[in-house]
Structure formats: C-alpha cells, structure tokens
Design an enzyme around this catalytic site. Structure first.
Site, PDB file in Angstrom:
ATOM      1  N   THR A  28      -7.866   6.818  -8.433  1.00 16.48           N
ATOM      2  CA  THR A  28      -6.555   6.837  -7.813  1.00 16.48           C
ATOM      3  C   THR A  28      -6.644   6.225  -6.434  1.00 16.48           C
ATOM      4  O   THR A  28      -7.721   6.092  -5.861  1.00 16.48           O
ATOM      5  CB  THR A  28      -6.019   8.277  -7.671  1.00 16.48           C
ATOM      6  OG1 THR A  28      -6.805   8.964  -6.692  1.00 16.48           O
ATOM      7  CG2 THR A  28      -6.096   9.022  -8.988  1.00 16.48           C
ATOM      8  N   GLU A  43     -17.254  10.085  -1.598  1.00 17.61           N
ATOM      9  CA  GLU A  43     -17.305   8.754  -2.199  1.00 17.61           C
ATOM     10  C   GLU A  43     -17.479   7.661  -1.157  1.00 17.61           C
ATOM     11  O   GLU A  43     -18.203   6.684  -1.375  1.00 17.61           O
ATOM     12  CB  GLU A  43     -16.052   8.486  -3.036  1.00 17.61           C
ATOM     13  CG  GLU A  43     -16.177   7.208  -3.838  1.00 17.61           C
ATOM     14  CD  GLU A  43     -15.087   7.074  -4.867  1.00 17.61           C
ATOM     15  OE1 GLU A  43     -15.361   6.471  -5.916  1.00 17.61           O
ATOM     16  OE2 GLU A  43     -13.974   7.543  -4.620  1.00 17.61           O
ATOM     17  N   SER A  79      -5.586   7.574  -3.761  1.00 12.60           N
ATOM     18  CA  SER A  79      -5.744   8.578  -2.715  1.00 12.60           C
ATOM     19  C   SER A  79      -7.160   9.133  -2.645  1.00 12.60           C
ATOM     20  O   SER A  79      -7.712   9.316  -1.571  1.00 12.60           O
ATOM     21  CB  SER A  79      -4.773   9.738  -2.948  1.00 12.60           C
ATOM     22  OG  SER A  79      -4.994  10.330  -4.216  1.00 12.60           O
ATOM     23  N   CYS A  80      -7.775   9.406  -3.801  1.00 15.44           N
ATOM     24  CA  CYS A  80      -9.067  10.094  -3.756  1.00 15.44           C
ATOM     25  C   CYS A  80     -10.180   9.338  -4.439  1.00 15.44           C
ATOM     26  O   CYS A  80     -11.309   9.809  -4.487  1.00 15.44           O
ATOM     27  CB  CYS A  80      -8.951  11.485  -4.378  1.00 15.44           C
ATOM     28  SG  CYS A  80      -8.606  11.447  -6.154  1.00 15.44           S
ATOM     29  N   GLY A  81      -9.892   8.158  -4.980  1.00 15.36           N
ATOM     30  CA  GLY A  81     -10.956   7.420  -5.638  1.00 15.36           C
ATOM     31  C   GLY A  81     -11.295   8.019  -6.987  1.00 15.36           C
ATOM     32  O   GLY A  81     -10.435   8.553  -7.676  1.00 15.36           O
TER      33      GLY A  81
END
Length: 282
Positions: free
Chosen positions: A112, A221, A114-116
């Site tokens: 995503t 990440e 937003s958060c990978g």
C-alpha cells in the site's frame, strides 16, 4: 504514461463562505512488478521513475545488488483486455545466472502507499540477505547541525508537494550535507525504492557514505531498505517503530527520528554523531 498530478473540482468552505474551485491532487495508481515475466508484487504509487522503483524494490528484496544483475526493465504491452498499454505493469529481467529467491514465501505481495508491504521479514532474514553490509570506513561523522539542516533541504526540493501537499519524499545526502538525489511518491517506501533503483542503475551501490532522509516516520521497512542498500544513516522527521530500532541496532545503522529544527532523537548508532557535550542521564 500516467501523470503525477490530476485536477478535481472541490467544494471549499472558508469561514462559512462556500465556493467551488479546481484542486490539484497527487495521482495514485497501481504498479504491478513482474520478475522475469512472473507477477511478483503490486504497489500503489505515483507514476514516474517506475523502472527505478521496481529495481529498488528488488534491491530491498535481495534479488539485485549491482547493475550487472540487471538485464532490462520494460513496460508490458497488452496489460488490459483490449491489449492497450496502461504503463502500470513493469517487468524486470535479470541477467543470466542471477539467483532468484522465493520471495513470496516470506512476504505478502500486495503493498500500500501508506505502509508498504503488509508483513515483515525477520531481522535474521535482512541480515543474511543483504549483499551490502553497512561498511562506511572510516565511519561517517555527522554534526547535529548538519543533520538539522537536512529537513529544510529536503522540503525545498519537493516540487510536486508544493502543488498537492500529498506526497512523501526521500533524499540522499552526502556526508557534507549536499543533496545527491530526491524522489517523491504517494508512498514513502516507493520514494526510497526510486532512490535506490536509480543508484543501482547508475552504478552507485552500495550507498556507503550517504544519509537517507525521509519525510514522515521511519518504519521497519524503510530501515530494511536502507540496510539493503548499504546506507549507514537513516533520518526521519517523525518517529521510528520499535522493530526499526531493533534492526538498526542489529545491523549498525544510525537511526535518527523526530528530526525537527535543532532537536532530534538518536535511537541507534550514536557513534556517528559528533556530540560536543556530555550526554545527560535521564
């Protein structure tokens, strides 16, 4: 190819006064990354630097480590039912002999903005997979004053953010604080992948004498991507996660968070920071 920004009509309310006006928004579209013709991952991104994004993603996954590992990157034609090219599907083709790990066994292949990636590789996996262990020799020595100047330099380079207010950015600086490269994307992890991918394409990996500066927080990440590219210092304007701190401590990465004005927190690798006064105990 897709545009970086798009225009939409909005209803604006200011102090009770209602009006309509066009607004500039950052574009968000899916990018499917294929590896040697096989679907590997889908990420939501801002179009632009797609080849670098895909290459950088594969650096962080331990597939690519040098330009010689890469044969070609192409957009896939016929990505829709009618056979038209959406420029939203990229195929990375590795050079003969490059070993391909079974990435999908450890990583969720949907990301995503937003958060990978939704799911984390273990610290051991990062430590054993990286082909560019952090090795800045002699070690970087950075003053707090140099670090404090980086957020403003990053912000001054965010061209699309000025029009949309909706983009994250990542920048590489040298040890003297000079800007080397900056990329913007709706996802901060994508911005980092674009930086790392360009570095591989230009023959600049490992990034052993650089500082990676990111807008927003420092997630596991992002720390992973820094470690996989050999970056010794990661700085963020917001908070790190606990796992990012653990990874930094395990790998020798200097991790700086809440870098705002003259204030900052050093969570790991403080030996690279030149401290002129004794550290207060608290």
């Amino acid at each position: 190819m897709g545009r970086v920004t798009e225009r939409r009509k909005v209803v604006r309310i200011r102090d009770g006064v209602v009006s309509t006006r066009p607004d500039t928004l950052v574009t968000e579209e899916p990018l499917e990354i294929r590896l040697n013709g096989k679907p590997l991952a889908i990420t939501m991104r801002t179009p632009g630097d797609d080849f670098a994004l895909a290459v950088g993603f594969l650096v962080s996954e331990g597939v690519l480590a040098a330009g010689s590992d890469l044969r070609n990157v192409v957009y896939c034609a016929g990505a829709t039912v009618d056979g038209s090219n959406t420029y939203n599907v990229v195929d990375v083709q590795t050079a003969p002999g490059v070993a391909i790990p079974d990435i999908t066994l450890e990583r969720n292949v949907y990301t995503t903005s937003s958060c990978g990636l939704c799911g984390k590789a273990s610290l051991d996996a990062v430590r054993t997979t990286t082909r560019h262990p952090i090795a800045d020799s002699p070690p970087l020595r950075l003053t707090p004053e140099l670090l404090a100047a980086l957020p403003d330099r990053l912000r001054a380079s965010q061209r699309v953010f000025d029009r949309t207010g909706g983009l994250h950015a990542a920048a590489l600086f040298d040890e003297d604080g000079e800007l080397l490269d900056v990329r913007e994307d709706v996802g901060r992890h994508n911005a980092v992948d674009k930086l790392v991918g360009r570095a591989l394409q230009n023959g600049n990996l490992p990034l052993s004498r650089t500082v990676l500066m990111v807008s927003g927080r420092a997630s596991f990440e992002l720390a992973q991507k820094a470690v996989m590219a050999g970056v010794p210092v990661l700085a963020a304007v917001s908070a790190p996660s606990s796992l990012a701190v653990d990874l930094a401590a395990e790998t020798g990465l200097t991790l700086v968070g809440f870098l705002r004005g003259s204030s900052m927190n050093v969570y790991a690798g403080e030996d690279r920071i030149v401290l002129r006064t004794a550290v207060a105990q608290g």
